[in-house]
Design an enzyme around this catalytic site. Structure first.
Site, short mmCIF file in Angstrom:
data_model
loop_
_atom_site.label_atom_id
_atom_site.label_comp_id
_atom_site.label_asym_id
_atom_site.label_seq_id
_atom_site.Cartn_x
_atom_site.Cartn_y
_atom_site.Cartn_z
N LYS A 3 1.33 3.91 -2.73
CA LYS A 3 0.65 5.32 -2.80
C LYS A 3 2.09 6.37 -3.08
CE LYS A 3 -3.38 5.06 -1.72
NZ LYS A 3 -4.64 5.51 -3.28
N TYR A 9 1.29 -1.20 -0.03
CA TYR A 9 0.02 0.06 -0.23
C TYR A 9 0.80 1.00 -0.04
CZ TYR A 9 -3.53 3.52 1.39
OH TYR A 9 -4.19 4.75 1.57
#
Length: 251
Positions: A153, A149
């Site tokens: 990002k 994750y």
């Protein structure tokens, strides 16, 4: 940007941050269509005055069909917000984490690119508009428990920077929204998560500025964004690494 007169597509907007922003754009006076996979929610969203379109950002064909439907119904579309995202805890000592990593990258990175690619020609043709991408404070200050994750990002941040440079002079602006932990389905287990209502209100105040900030940074995410500059990066990553004790066999 003038948030009162926009025609906005919020892709990934059936819940969480996306839905909150969709409602706030609507309440400000803009026309809003929400895209997502959860068609069971569409009747309720339409009852709120929001348009709806089915879309799965992990499927290029679905994104193309959604784009066509949106532009047919909303030919004056001038704002695209890419809020679809997923994330999972991962044990990087276990190769079995790869399936979650692959899915995370597909939705968060490639999904963002699919949506941007789908709508950019329309925005370029009209000579104006705004693309709002959504990265995360975790992209600047990693949370080791959610490695893919964080990586996804960070990629969205870098891609947003490149997109902004390539669209310079076209009339199409790129704003990167950088949330901290927010009390949504994904962040509700974090006792430090920012309440969704407070986050959304601060975001809309920032978006309404002229010019729109290149990076939309609420107060609660600045410690993440500027950790390296401020010399707090190593200490904060070490603190966040304590969450690895949640993994089996790590206590």
């Amino acid at each position: 940007m003038d948030i009162t007169t926009r025609t906005v597509a919020v892709v990934g907007g059936t819940s969480g941050i996306g839905l909150d922003l969709a409602r706030r754009f609507r309440d400000a006076g803009s026309t809003v269509v929400v895209g997502g996979r959860r068609t069971d929610l569409f009747d309720g969203l339409r009852a709120e005055g929001l348009g709806t379109v089915e879309v799965d950002v992990a499927d290029g064909g679905s994104v193309g069909r959604a784009r066509d439907a949106v532009l047919e119904a909303y030919p004056d579309l001038d704002t695209v917000v890419t809020t679809a995202g997923i994330g999972f805890p991962e044990d990087l000592r276990d190769p079995g984490h790869f399936a979650d990593a692959e899915r995370t990258i597909d939705v968060n990175v490639l999904g963002t690119i699919r949506v941007v690619d789908a709508f950019t020609p329309h925005l370029l043709a009209r000579g104006s508009g705004t693309i709002v991408t959504v990265s995360s404070g975790i992209g600047f200050l990693p949370f080791p428990l959610m490695a893919s994750y964080a990586a996804s990002k960070a990629a969205v941040h870098s891609y947003s920077e490149a997109l902004r440079a390539q669209l310079a002079g076209t009339g199409v602006d790129v704003a990167e929204l950088v949330p901290p932990a927010v009390a949504t389905t994904m962040g509700d287990s974090n006792p430090h998560a920012l309440p969704l209502d407070a986050f959304g209100a601060e975001v809309m105040d920032l978006l309404a500025q002229e010019p729109t900030p290149r990076e939309v940074l609420v107060q609660g995410v600045r410690m993440h964004r500027w950790a390296e500059r401020d010399g707090t990066y190593d200490e904060l990553v070490a603190q966040r690494s304590a969450a690895l004790a949640m993994l089996p066999g790590r206590a």
